[in-house]
Design a protein around this motif. Structure first.
Motif, mmCIF file in Angstrom:
data_model
loop_
_atom_site.group_PDB
_atom_site.id
_atom_site.type_symbol
_atom_site.label_atom_id
_atom_site.label_comp_id
_atom_site.label_asym_id
_atom_site.label_seq_id
_atom_site.Cartn_x
_atom_site.Cartn_y
_atom_site.Cartn_z
ATOM 1 N N ARG A 55 0.863 -1.180 0.000
ATOM 2 C CA ARG A 55 0.000 0.000 0.000
ATOM 3 C C ARG A 55 0.899 1.229 0.000
ATOM 4 O O ARG A 55 1.893 1.306 0.727
ATOM 5 C CB ARG A 55 -0.905 -0.002 1.231
ATOM 6 N N GLU A 56 0.571 2.195 -0.842
ATOM 7 C CA GLU A 56 1.389 3.394 -0.955
ATOM 8 C C GLU A 56 1.126 4.315 0.230
ATOM 9 O O GLU A 56 0.003 4.728 0.481
ATOM 10 C CB GLU A 56 1.081 4.119 -2.266
ATOM 11 N N LEU A 57 2.197 4.672 0.949
ATOM 12 C CA LEU A 57 2.108 5.567 2.097
ATOM 13 C C LEU A 57 2.357 7.020 1.696
ATOM 14 O O LEU A 57 1.868 7.940 2.339
ATOM 15 C CB LEU A 57 3.118 5.164 3.168
ATOM 16 N N GLY A 58 3.160 7.214 0.669
ATOM 17 C CA GLY A 58 3.510 8.542 0.195
ATOM 18 C C GLY A 58 4.322 8.419 -1.074
ATOM 19 O O GLY A 58 4.697 7.318 -1.472
ATOM 20 N N ARG A 59 4.578 9.567 -1.692
ATOM 21 C CA ARG A 59 5.339 9.556 -2.947
ATOM 22 C C ARG A 59 6.206 10.802 -3.048
ATOM 23 O O ARG A 59 5.994 11.772 -2.331
ATOM 24 C CB ARG A 59 4.406 9.464 -4.136
#
Length: 162
Positions: A55-59
């Motif tokens: 799951r993407e937490l930030g970019r």
């Protein structure tokens, strides 16, 4: 932390990243290192901070001119964990909330989605900040080829033969 290299500027994933980022901070610029006589390289790289369940937490806030530049920048950020802080911000016209992680007063990471409340966004930002400080960095980038298809790097220890 996963890195993605884009070989063409109109890659769909890169365009989606740019659209979301522009709602937080205006249109991005690629950090190229070229002389006035060189043609700019259309290749660019961004990174995504992923949880163990992918799951993407930030970019990345920035779009880098190369994988090496992106990786080196994150190593510098991780070397100064006390310089990291969270800034919360409202979305335009819809009551949603977002956040940006700053390193020494320069933005380095954005949320990857909008949150319905400040408390939900604040919790997500805190978790992303802690994960950023200790994230393991990929040794090579994933690539999006000229056709727009996404290709992942070979798993560590995988046989490289077809």
């Amino acid at each position: 932390m996963a890195f993605t290299e884009f070989l063409v500027p109109d890659d769909p994933m890169r365009l989606a990243w740019a659209r979301f980022r522009s709602t937080l901070a205006g249109p991005p610029r690629v950090l190229h290192k070229t002389s006035p006589t060189q043609t700019p390289n259309p290749q660019s790289t961004l990174w995504r901070l992923l949880a163990t369940n992918n799951r993407e937490l930030g970019r990345s806030f920035l779009l880098y001119h190369s994988f090496e530049a992106a990786r080196a920048h994150i190593q510098q950020v991780q070397a100064r964990p006390d310089s990291l802080k969270i800034e919360h911000m409202p979305a335009l016209n819809n009551g949603l909330r977002g956040w940006i992680i700053m390193a020494a007063d320069a933005p380095v990471m954005t949320c990857s989605r909008w949150y319905s409340s400040l408390s939900t966004g604040a919790e997500a930002a805190s978790r992303a900040l802690e994960a950023l400080r200790t994230a393991e960095l990929a040794d090579s980038p994933d690539r999006s080829d000229a056709s727009g298809r996404f290709r992942r790097r070979a798993p560590v220890g995988a046989d490289a033969r077809p």
